[in-house]
Scaffold this active site. Sequence first.
Site, PDB file in Angstrom:
ATOM      1  N   GLU A  73     -90.445  16.069   4.010  1.00 15.68           N
ATOM      2  CA  GLU A  73     -89.925  15.507   5.261  1.00 15.68           C
ATOM      3  C   GLU A  73     -88.939  16.476   5.915  1.00 15.68           C
ATOM      4  O   GLU A  73     -88.825  16.545   7.130  1.00 15.68           O
ATOM      5  CB  GLU A  73     -89.291  14.136   4.991  1.00 15.68           C
ATOM      6  CG  GLU A  73     -90.374  13.081   4.777  1.00 15.68           C
ATOM      7  CD  GLU A  73     -90.099  12.068   3.697  1.00 15.68           C
ATOM      8  OE1 GLU A  73     -88.915  11.802   3.389  1.00 15.68           O
ATOM      9  OE2 GLU A  73     -91.079  11.535   3.123  1.00 15.68           O
TER      10      GLU A  73
ATOM     11  N   GLU B  60     -95.249  17.911  -4.605  1.00 11.81           N
ATOM     12  CA  GLU B  60     -95.465  16.683  -3.846  1.00 11.81           C
ATOM     13  C   GLU B  60     -96.500  16.946  -2.756  1.00 11.81           C
ATOM     14  O   GLU B  60     -96.151  17.457  -1.686  1.00 11.81           O
ATOM     15  CB  GLU B  60     -94.157  16.224  -3.189  1.00 11.81           C
ATOM     16  CG  GLU B  60     -93.054  15.882  -4.167  1.00 11.81           C
ATOM     17  CD  GLU B  60     -92.099  14.862  -3.586  1.00 11.81           C
ATOM     18  OE1 GLU B  60     -91.833  13.878  -4.286  1.00 11.81           O
ATOM     19  OE2 GLU B  60     -91.643  15.013  -2.444  1.00 11.81           O
TER      20      GLU B  60
ATOM     21  N   ASN C  60     -85.842   9.404  -5.186  1.00  8.40           N
ATOM     22  CA  ASN C  60     -85.378   9.915  -3.892  1.00  8.40           C
ATOM     23  C   ASN C  60     -85.397   8.734  -2.927  1.00  8.40           C
ATOM     24  O   ASN C  60     -86.460   8.317  -2.479  1.00  8.40           O
ATOM     25  CB  ASN C  60     -86.328  11.038  -3.426  1.00  8.40           C
ATOM     26  CG  ASN C  60     -86.029  11.471  -1.998  1.00  8.40           C
ATOM     27  OD1 ASN C  60     -84.990  11.151  -1.439  1.00  8.40           O
ATOM     28  ND2 ASN C  60     -86.972  12.196  -1.404  1.00  8.40           N
TER      29      ASN C  60
ATOM     30  N   LYS D 168     -84.495   8.550   0.059  1.00  5.84           N
ATOM     31  CA  LYS D 168     -84.696   8.885   1.486  1.00  5.84           C
ATOM     32  C   LYS D 168     -83.633   8.128   2.303  1.00  5.84           C
ATOM     33  O   LYS D 168     -82.512   7.997   1.834  1.00  5.84           O
ATOM     34  CB  LYS D 168     -86.130   8.578   1.913  1.00  5.84           C
ATOM     35  CG  LYS D 168     -87.128   9.207   0.933  1.00  5.84           C
ATOM     36  CD  LYS D 168     -88.534   9.186   1.399  1.00  5.84           C
ATOM     37  CE  LYS D 168     -89.417   9.866   0.347  1.00  5.84           C
ATOM     38  NZ  LYS D 168     -90.794  10.037   0.779  1.00  5.84           N
TER      39      LYS D 168
ATOM     40  N   GLY E 261     -95.835   8.466   0.530  1.00  2.88           N
ATOM     41  CA  GLY E 261     -95.676   7.246   1.316  1.00  2.88           C
ATOM     42  C   GLY E 261     -96.993   6.699   1.842  1.00  2.88           C
ATOM     43  O   GLY E 261     -97.017   5.819   2.696  1.00  2.88           O
TER      44      GLY E 261
ATOM     45  N   HIS F   1     -87.818  19.246   0.644  1.00  5.76           N
ATOM     46  CA  HIS F   1     -88.686  18.063   0.657  1.00  5.76           C
ATOM     47  C   HIS F   1     -89.615  18.130   1.869  1.00  5.76           C
ATOM     48  O   HIS F   1     -89.243  18.639   2.919  1.00  5.76           O
ATOM     49  CB  HIS F   1     -87.841  16.784   0.706  1.00  5.76           C
ATOM     50  CG  HIS F   1     -88.678  15.569   0.507  1.00  5.76           C
ATOM     51  ND1 HIS F   1     -89.357  14.973   1.546  1.00  5.76           N
ATOM     52  CD2 HIS F   1     -89.008  14.889  -0.616  1.00  5.76           C
ATOM     53  CE1 HIS F   1     -90.048  13.955   1.053  1.00  5.76           C
ATOM     54  NE2 HIS F   1     -89.857  13.878  -0.241  1.00  5.76           N
TER      55      HIS F   1
ATOM     56  N   SER G 226     -96.437   8.689  -3.964  1.00  6.53           N
ATOM     57  CA  SER G 226     -96.959   7.342  -4.259  1.00  6.53           C
ATOM     58  C   SER G 226     -96.945   7.010  -5.747  1.00  6.53           C
ATOM     59  O   SER G 226     -97.874   6.370  -6.260  1.00  6.53           O
ATOM     60  CB  SER G 226     -98.368   7.157  -3.675  1.00  6.53           C
ATOM     61  OG  SER G 226     -98.316   7.250  -2.266  1.00  6.53           O
TER      62      SER G 226
HETATM   63  P1  13P Z   1     -93.304   7.998  -2.200  1.00  7.53           P
HETATM   64  O1  13P Z   1     -93.129   7.770  -3.662  1.00  7.53           O
HETATM   65  O2  13P Z   1     -92.725   6.915  -1.358  1.00  7.53           O
HETATM   66  O3  13P Z   1     -94.718   8.352  -1.863  1.00  7.53           O
HETATM   67  O4  13P Z   1     -92.426   9.304  -1.836  1.00  7.53           O
HETATM   68  C1  13P Z   1     -92.545  10.435  -2.605  1.00  7.53           C
HETATM   69  C2  13P Z   1     -91.470  11.361  -2.233  1.00  7.53           C
HETATM   70  O5  13P Z   1     -91.473  11.931  -1.157  1.00  7.53           O
HETATM   71  C3  13P Z   1     -90.371  11.567  -3.195  1.00  7.53           C
HETATM   72  O6  13P Z   1     -89.568  12.626  -2.821  1.00  7.53           O
END
Ligand code: 13P
Length: 269
Positions: free
Chosen positions: A114, A185, A11, A13, A191, A112, A231
């Site tokens: 976010e 997640e 992903n 982002k 992140g 997600h 992560s």
């Molecule tokens: P990270 O791998 O950067 O922690 O992000 C995970 C994520 O939100 C994947 O959708």
Amino acid sequence: MTVRTKIIAGNWKMNNGIAETGEFFTKLETWFGADEIGKKAAAAVRSGKIEIVVAPVLTSIATAVASAKKGCKDLVGISAQNAYFEKKGAFTGEVSLGMLEEAGCKYVILGHSERRHVFGESDELLQKKLAAALVSKLLPIFCVGELLSERESGKTNDVLKKQLNRAWLDTDGDLLAEKLAIAYEPVWAIGTGKTASSDDAQNACAFIRELIAETFGINAAEKIRILYGGSVKAENSAGILEQNDIDGLLIGGASVEAESFAKIITAAL
Ligand code: 13P
């Protein structure tokens, strides 16, 4: 026992514009074609052992679809990061599932963290999005996960149950079994560099699988793929992937560069 094809999904982002997307796929094409491990990865996709997915920003989808088809010979499926449930109309800034399909996407990430926590998407809205995705041609990767405060107060399973029970309310179990993938997640691991331990990730994914079994039966529970995200890096992916109820990874930061994404694919071979 049902063997579930593992999904390794990146992903991106809000990363990788058009030029960077082109460069990413050129590197992946070289890896698949010329590197011994890359060739093994290509063979693993062709034999149905793994599925590789990349979710670019909207403006990079056309480049990703063209590159995945031509250079990468359909070894990578392209996903959208979000979609709206209506087919068309006065919804400024949104994109429909049908439009994403027309653009060449095969998957769509929904819910997600976010989208939930930065953009305020509710369980009610996500129910509509999941219902629309299940009857579209796209395969939904539906994300769930708890906040740190919820984990610390022992509410992880309650949160997962609430998010999923609302999302699949009134949904047909057969359709779900055929199309759905779920990504666990934990919000505190996204992140932040803090990965859930393999045991914690396994426990949450096992809980999700039990919930599917209770709600839709064993067949659905055995078929639906459950991914872990938060992560994920090359160093921790093998340990997470060997867990019984974890059928793949949803990777953020470490999927943006082709080299680190390829290392994570390697861990799934
Ligand atoms: P990270 O791998 O950067 O922690 O992000 C995970 C994520 O939100 C994947 O959708």
